[in-house]
Scaffold this active site. Structure first.
Site, PDB file in Angstrom:
ATOM      1  N   TYR A 179       0.924  -1.346   0.024  1.00 49.25           N
ATOM      2  CA  TYR A 179       0.175   0.056   0.127  1.00 49.25           C
ATOM      3  C   TYR A 179       0.898   1.293  -0.322  1.00 49.25           C
ATOM      4  O   TYR A 179       0.714   2.180  -0.859  1.00 49.25           O
ATOM      5  CB  TYR A 179      -0.911   0.100   1.149  1.00 49.25           C
ATOM      6  N   LYS A 183       1.467   4.730  -2.607  1.00 53.28           N
ATOM      7  CA  LYS A 183       1.204   5.914  -2.185  1.00 53.28           C
ATOM      8  C   LYS A 183       2.541   6.779  -2.388  1.00 53.28           C
ATOM      9  O   LYS A 183       2.413   7.975  -2.907  1.00 53.28           O
ATOM     10  CB  LYS A 183       0.875   5.852  -0.715  1.00 53.28           C
TER      11      LYS A 183
END
Length: 304
Positions: A179, A183
């Site tokens: 994740y 980002k």
């Protein structure tokens, strides 16, 4: 070190200082289905009757998991709209196991980076056309401060780098790192896009931001599934959905961002409008340029 926005008296200053957006056209990604988009639009119209009276809100049928269809959606939008003043790339998937989409690309990376990359670049001609006629055009990429947790010296040169496992296909740490990688890509994209716009002397501001830890319905489900043992410690430092939207609203519409566009363009912003220092990798122009190139190559390879 933080700059600008830090001296705001309260978060509600942001709301009170947002000017009328009458006449502007905006896209905000995020709804997972037309049903959810329609529900959100209905709620906004109930809260703000003027939106219903003037029929200003419409759902956009956009499936970010279908990279091949994004160009089609963008082309249809550009054919129907004469301008686009604000693009907010808000939709994202939270930490998850390493699963690959039909193109052999990590679902997390494809949805969280490649999809907004393709949508934005497909809409750039309309954004640039709007910027040539009207001031204040902005692109907002909602990232996260979780990118700060990544190990240093990340590489993003190809699909193998997009799909890196960080030691496991399904552990709490590796899922979080995947994740975080997506980002990091969001913030690198913001910085590189701003550099390219500046080189072309296009008056558009691109802002990357961390909205805070927002306790949405999706976040609640994620906590229950993966972090129920530490729910209380997560909740106590989380923001409500309303508070969690304020930094995005600031980046998308506050006058200060346009007035100080040399400061905010390509910057990394945290609640509620503070410019903060992203990670060393997020500030690496070579890594950002490599990501742009590898993103274009990956999308070209799969026909998206």
């Amino acid at each position: 070190m933080s700059t600008s926005g830090a001296d705001r008296k309260t978060k509600w200053d942001i709301v009170s200082e947002i000017p009328s957006l009458h006449g502007k056209v905006a896209i905000v990604t995020g709804a997972k289905s037309l049903e959810k988009a329609d529900k959100a639009i209905k709620q906004m119209k109930e809260d703000n009757p003027s939106l219903a009276r003037d029929d200003l809100l419409h759902p956009l049928a956009l499936e970010l998991g279908d990279l091949q269809n994004i160009n089609t959606v963008a082309a249809k939008f550009a054919a129907e709209e004469k301008r686009l003043d604000i693009l907010v790339n808000n939709a994202a998937l939270l930490a998850r196991p390493l699963d690959l989409d039909k193109n052999g690309i990590s679902v997390s990376f494809a949805t969280n980076h490649l999809a907004p990359f393709r949508l934005t670049t497909a809409l750039l001609p309309l954004l640039k056309k709007t910027a040539a006629e009207y001031s204040g055009v902005r692109i907002v990429n909602v990232g996260s401060d979780v990118h700060l947790k990544l190990p240093p010296s990340i590489q993003l040169n190809n699909i193998a780098d997009f799909n890196q496992s960080f030691g496991s296909t399904d552990s709490a740490e590796s899922n979080l790192f995947r994740y975080a990688l997506s980002k990091l890509a969001n913030h690198l994209f913001s910085a590189e896009l701003q550099r390219r716009l500046d080189a072309e002397k296009v008056p558009i501001v691109t802002v990357g931001l961390h909205p805070g830890y927002v306790l949405t319905d999706g976040a609640n489900r994620h906590i229950d599934k993966y972090h129920s043992d530490i729910r209380e410690s997560i909740v106590v430092r989380s923001l409500s959905p309303l508070d969690g939207a304020l930094t995005t609203v600031f980046a998308a519409a506050h006058p200060e961002v346009w007035e100080k566009r040399d400061l905010y363009g390509g910057a990394y912003v945290e609640p509620y409008g503070r410019i903060e220092q992203p990670s060393e990798d997020a500030r690496d122009p070579i890594l950002a340029a490599n990501l742009w190139k590898s993103s274009e190559e990956a999308l070209q390879r799969i026909g998206a």
